[in-house]
Design a protein around this motif. Structure first.
Motif, PDB file in Angstrom:
ATOM      1  N   GLY A  82      34.563  33.930  32.134  1.00  0.00           N
ATOM      2  CA  GLY A  82      35.152  35.170  32.639  1.00  0.00           C
ATOM      3  C   GLY A  82      34.523  35.529  33.967  1.00  0.00           C
ATOM      4  O   GLY A  82      33.678  34.789  34.491  1.00  0.00           O
ATOM      5  N   LYS A 145      32.392  46.001  31.663  1.00  0.00           N
ATOM      6  CA  LYS A 145      32.744  45.056  30.589  1.00  0.00           C
ATOM      7  C   LYS A 145      34.206  44.610  30.753  1.00  0.00           C
ATOM      8  O   LYS A 145      34.542  44.111  31.807  1.00  0.00           O
ATOM      9  CB  LYS A 145      32.464  45.668  29.229  1.00  0.00           C
ATOM     10  CG  LYS A 145      31.001  46.069  29.070  1.00  0.00           C
ATOM     11  CD  LYS A 145      30.522  45.939  27.659  1.00  0.00           C
ATOM     12  CE  LYS A 145      29.015  45.886  27.568  1.00  0.00           C
ATOM     13  NZ  LYS A 145      28.279  46.935  28.253  1.00  0.00           N
ATOM     14  N   SER A 146      35.057  44.805  29.757  1.00  0.00           N
ATOM     15  CA  SER A 146      36.432  44.305  29.932  1.00  0.00           C
ATOM     16  C   SER A 146      37.452  45.435  30.083  1.00  0.00           C
ATOM     17  O   SER A 146      38.625  45.239  29.805  1.00  0.00           O
ATOM     18  CB  SER A 146      36.800  43.375  28.767  1.00  0.00           C
ATOM     19  OG  SER A 146      36.526  44.041  27.556  1.00  0.00           O
ATOM     20  N   PRO A 148      40.181  47.162  31.594  1.00  0.00           N
ATOM     21  CA  PRO A 148      41.121  46.654  32.599  1.00  0.00           C
ATOM     22  C   PRO A 148      41.272  47.564  33.823  1.00  0.00           C
ATOM     23  O   PRO A 148      41.366  47.069  34.950  1.00  0.00           O
ATOM     24  CB  PRO A 148      42.454  46.520  31.844  1.00  0.00           C
ATOM     25  CG  PRO A 148      42.255  47.063  30.489  1.00  0.00           C
ATOM     26  CD  PRO A 148      40.820  47.390  30.290  1.00  0.00           C
ATOM     27  N   LEU A 151      38.251  47.038  35.991  1.00  0.00           N
ATOM     28  CA  LEU A 151      38.270  45.699  36.605  1.00  0.00           C
ATOM     29  C   LEU A 151      39.250  45.654  37.777  1.00  0.00           C
ATOM     30  O   LEU A 151      38.948  45.072  38.829  1.00  0.00           O
ATOM     31  CB  LEU A 151      38.673  44.642  35.569  1.00  0.00           C
ATOM     32  CG  LEU A 151      37.579  44.174  34.613  1.00  0.00           C
ATOM     33  CD1 LEU A 151      38.158  43.184  33.601  1.00  0.00           C
ATOM     34  CD2 LEU A 151      36.420  43.542  35.363  1.00  0.00           C
TER      35      LEU A 151
END
Ligand SMILES: [Fe+2]
Ligand SMILES: [Fe+2]
Length: 169
Positions: A82, A145-146, A148, A151
């Protein structure tokens, strides 16, 4: 005239910068394939910057009367778990480059070879920036972290990079 030892170290450094250029280009392709276009763009600029670093040493060798010897570049890593793992690799690679630059500087100082030292000092400063910018991205990715939305915000921010970053000379 540069010693054989110093010429060897600088030729190795040309190779290391070109390897970094190739690695960051592979990373750019990986991000691009996953629609992280901002990360991809940032890494592509970084790849260009590494090429420019190789050429600074290349031109230095020409000026100092050294013999340029280009070496093989292996296939770079092309898959990552990732974005976090990818940028951790960028940071680790930059730390390795900093150590290599310090090593070359140490040889030049020990041999009282002054001609390459101003360029090497530029690289010492450059590596401080390179490590900091990679570390900053790693820290942000660890933080979000993830998520969205976060990100995509980082992706947008990195996509605004317009040219290679370089410290004031
Ligand atoms: Fe570099
Ligand atoms: Fe770098």
């Amino acid at each position: 005239m540069l010693s054989d030892k110093l010429q060897g170290a600088i030729n190795d450094q040309i190779n290391m910068e070109l390897k970094a250029s190739y690695l960051y280009l592979a990373m750019s392709a990986w991000c691009d394939a996953r629609n992280f276009l901002g990360f991809a763009g940032w890494l592509r600029k970084q790849s260009e910057e590494e090429y420019a670093h190789a050429m600074r040493f290349f031109d230095g060798m020409r000026e100092w009367g050294g013999t340029i010897r280009l070496k093989a570049i292996d296939e770079p890593t092309q898959s990552w778990e990732g974005l976090l793992e990818l940028f951790q690799s960028v940071y680790q690679h930059e730390c390795k480059v900093s150590a290599a630059i310090n090593e070359i500087y140490g040889i030049a100082v020990a041999e009282k070879c002054y001609a390459p030292q101003s360029l090497l000092q530029w690289f010492v400063n450059e590596q401080v920036e390179e490590e900091n910018s990679a570390h900053e991205i790693v820290a942000k990715l660890e933080f979000v972290k993830s998520d969205p939305t976060a990100l995509l915000a980082i992706d947008r921010e990195l996509g605004q990079r317009t040219s290679a970053q370089s410290p004031s000379e």
